[in-house]
Design a protein around this motif. Sequence first.
Motif, PDB file in Angstrom:
ATOM      1  N   UNK A  48       0.813  -1.210   0.000  1.00 24.88           N
ATOM      2  CA  UNK A  48       0.000   0.000   0.000  1.00 24.88           C
ATOM      3  C   UNK A  48       0.850   1.264   0.000  1.00 24.88           C
ATOM      4  N   UNK A  49       2.153   1.082   0.167  1.00 24.05           N
ATOM      5  CA  UNK A  49       3.046   2.230   0.152  1.00 24.05           C
ATOM      6  C   UNK A  49       3.520   2.444  -1.263  1.00 24.05           C
ATOM      7  N   UNK A  50       3.374   3.650  -1.754  1.00 22.97           N
ATOM      8  CA  UNK A  50       3.534   3.850  -3.184  1.00 22.97           C
ATOM      9  C   UNK A  50       4.944   4.196  -3.625  1.00 22.97           C
ATOM     10  N   UNK A  51       5.860   4.441  -2.706  1.00 26.27           N
ATOM     11  CA  UNK A  51       7.196   4.848  -3.134  1.00 26.27           C
ATOM     12  C   UNK A  51       8.135   3.655  -3.129  1.00 26.27           C
ATOM     13  N   UNK A  52       8.656   3.332  -4.300  1.00 28.90           N
ATOM     14  CA  UNK A  52       9.631   2.259  -4.435  1.00 28.90           C
ATOM     15  C   UNK A  52      11.034   2.855  -4.540  1.00 28.90           C
ATOM     16  N   UNK A  53      11.969   2.272  -3.829  1.00 24.63           N
ATOM     17  CA  UNK A  53      13.360   2.692  -3.849  1.00 24.63           C
ATOM     18  C   UNK A  53      14.161   1.668  -4.647  1.00 24.63           C
ATOM     19  N   UNK A  54      14.985   2.172  -5.547  1.00 24.43           N
ATOM     20  CA  UNK A  54      15.700   1.292  -6.463  1.00 24.43           C
ATOM     21  C   UNK A  54      17.166   1.172  -6.091  1.00 24.43           C
ATOM     22  N   UNK A  55      17.719  -0.011  -6.345  1.00 22.54           N
ATOM     23  CA  UNK A  55      19.147  -0.200  -6.288  1.00 22.54           C
ATOM     24  C   UNK A  55      19.799   0.286  -7.575  1.00 22.54           C
ATOM     25  N   UNK A  56      21.111   0.201  -7.644  1.00 24.03           N
ATOM     26  CA  UNK A  56      21.844   0.684  -8.806  1.00 24.03           C
ATOM     27  C   UNK A  56      21.784  -0.273  -9.987  1.00 24.03           C
ATOM     28  N   UNK A  57      21.359  -1.495  -9.727  1.00 21.89           N
ATOM     29  CA  UNK A  57      21.202  -2.432 -10.819  1.00 21.89           C
ATOM     30  C   UNK A  57      22.431  -3.292 -11.070  1.00 21.89           C
ATOM     31  N   UNK A  58      22.193  -4.394 -11.757  1.00 19.06           N
ATOM     32  CA  UNK A  58      23.270  -5.265 -12.243  1.00 19.06           C
ATOM     33  C   UNK A  58      23.191  -5.294 -13.759  1.00 19.06           C
ATOM     34  N   UNK A  59      24.272  -4.878 -14.384  1.00 23.27           N
ATOM     35  CA  UNK A  59      24.313  -4.900 -15.850  1.00 23.27           C
ATOM     36  C   UNK A  59      24.857  -6.243 -16.291  1.00 23.27           C
ATOM     37  N   UNK A  60      24.012  -7.032 -16.956  1.00 25.70           N
ATOM     38  CA  UNK A  60      24.395  -8.351 -17.441  1.00 25.70           C
ATOM     39  C   UNK A  60      24.670  -8.295 -18.932  1.00 25.70           C
ATOM     40  N   UNK A  61      25.830  -8.824 -19.315  1.00 23.09           N
ATOM     41  CA  UNK A  61      26.164  -8.973 -20.723  1.00 23.09           C
ATOM     42  C   UNK A  61      26.384 -10.453 -20.989  1.00 23.09           C
ATOM     43  N   UNK A  62      25.624 -10.992 -21.930  1.00 21.07           N
ATOM     44  CA  UNK A  62      25.772 -12.391 -22.312  1.00 21.07           C
ATOM     45  C   UNK A  62      26.439 -12.428 -23.685  1.00 21.07           C
ATOM     46  N   UNK A  63      27.562 -13.122 -23.768  1.00 20.17           N
ATOM     47  CA  UNK A  63      28.330 -13.150 -25.032  1.00 20.17           C
ATOM     48  C   UNK A  63      28.378 -14.560 -25.632  1.00 20.17           C
TER      49      UNK A  63
END
Lengths: 114, 114
Positions: B99-114
């Motif tokens: 019910x809380x509308x504010x989501x806090x994000x992490x910096x993310x993981x950049x995945x590269x598949x080669x």
Amino acid sequence: AQSVTQLGSHVSVSEGALVLLRCNYSSSVPPYLFWYVQYPNQGLQLLLKYTSAATLVKGINGFEAEFKKSETSFHLTKPSAHMSDAAEYFCAVIGNFGNEKLTFGTGTRLTIIP
Amino acid sequence: EAGVVQSPRYKIIEKKQPVAFWCNPISGHNTLYWYRQNLGQGPELLIRYENEEAVDDSQLPKDRFSAERLKGVDSTLKIQPAELGDSAVYLCASSLDRLNTEAFFGQGTRLTVV
């Protein structure tokens, strides 16, 4: 289901000029609406949110947005652009009353011209 | 207060290999999201947890993706085997509750598949 459409994948404005980023929403229930900003290689940061209180919402860094039900719009504005505003901006919607999926638009890349 | 922490920040793997991403949400946040963000696109929800229960995993490709949130705190997202099309940024976010509308994000993981 709710969705948002961002008009213009790229917007360029001169430093000191008005910034206007457009967002239209579609929702079967009264929506909550958000603008997030993403700087390169960073996560998303909340700029502002509309949760059915005042229709004009003020956020961080001088940004504001106005909820217009008649136009189903939630456009983001800033009176005077600064170089540090260059980033990707995302509009998002979440349906309340039991439909809490946060759905993002495709984003608008803002470029500031010196 | 620490924000949402994700690791690793970057990962490069060969196709058909497995990979795992880890997320530590903000303390006390019951709702946890995993999003995938393709280049030039907005984030798309993969799975949402309320405590340890996955309440929305309709967009998770279950043939190769799996996620868990043991004890309702940390979460792991796994891909096995990875495909070239899985290259993207994987974002974790948390909020106090559904019910809380504010989501806090992490910096993310950049995945590269080669």
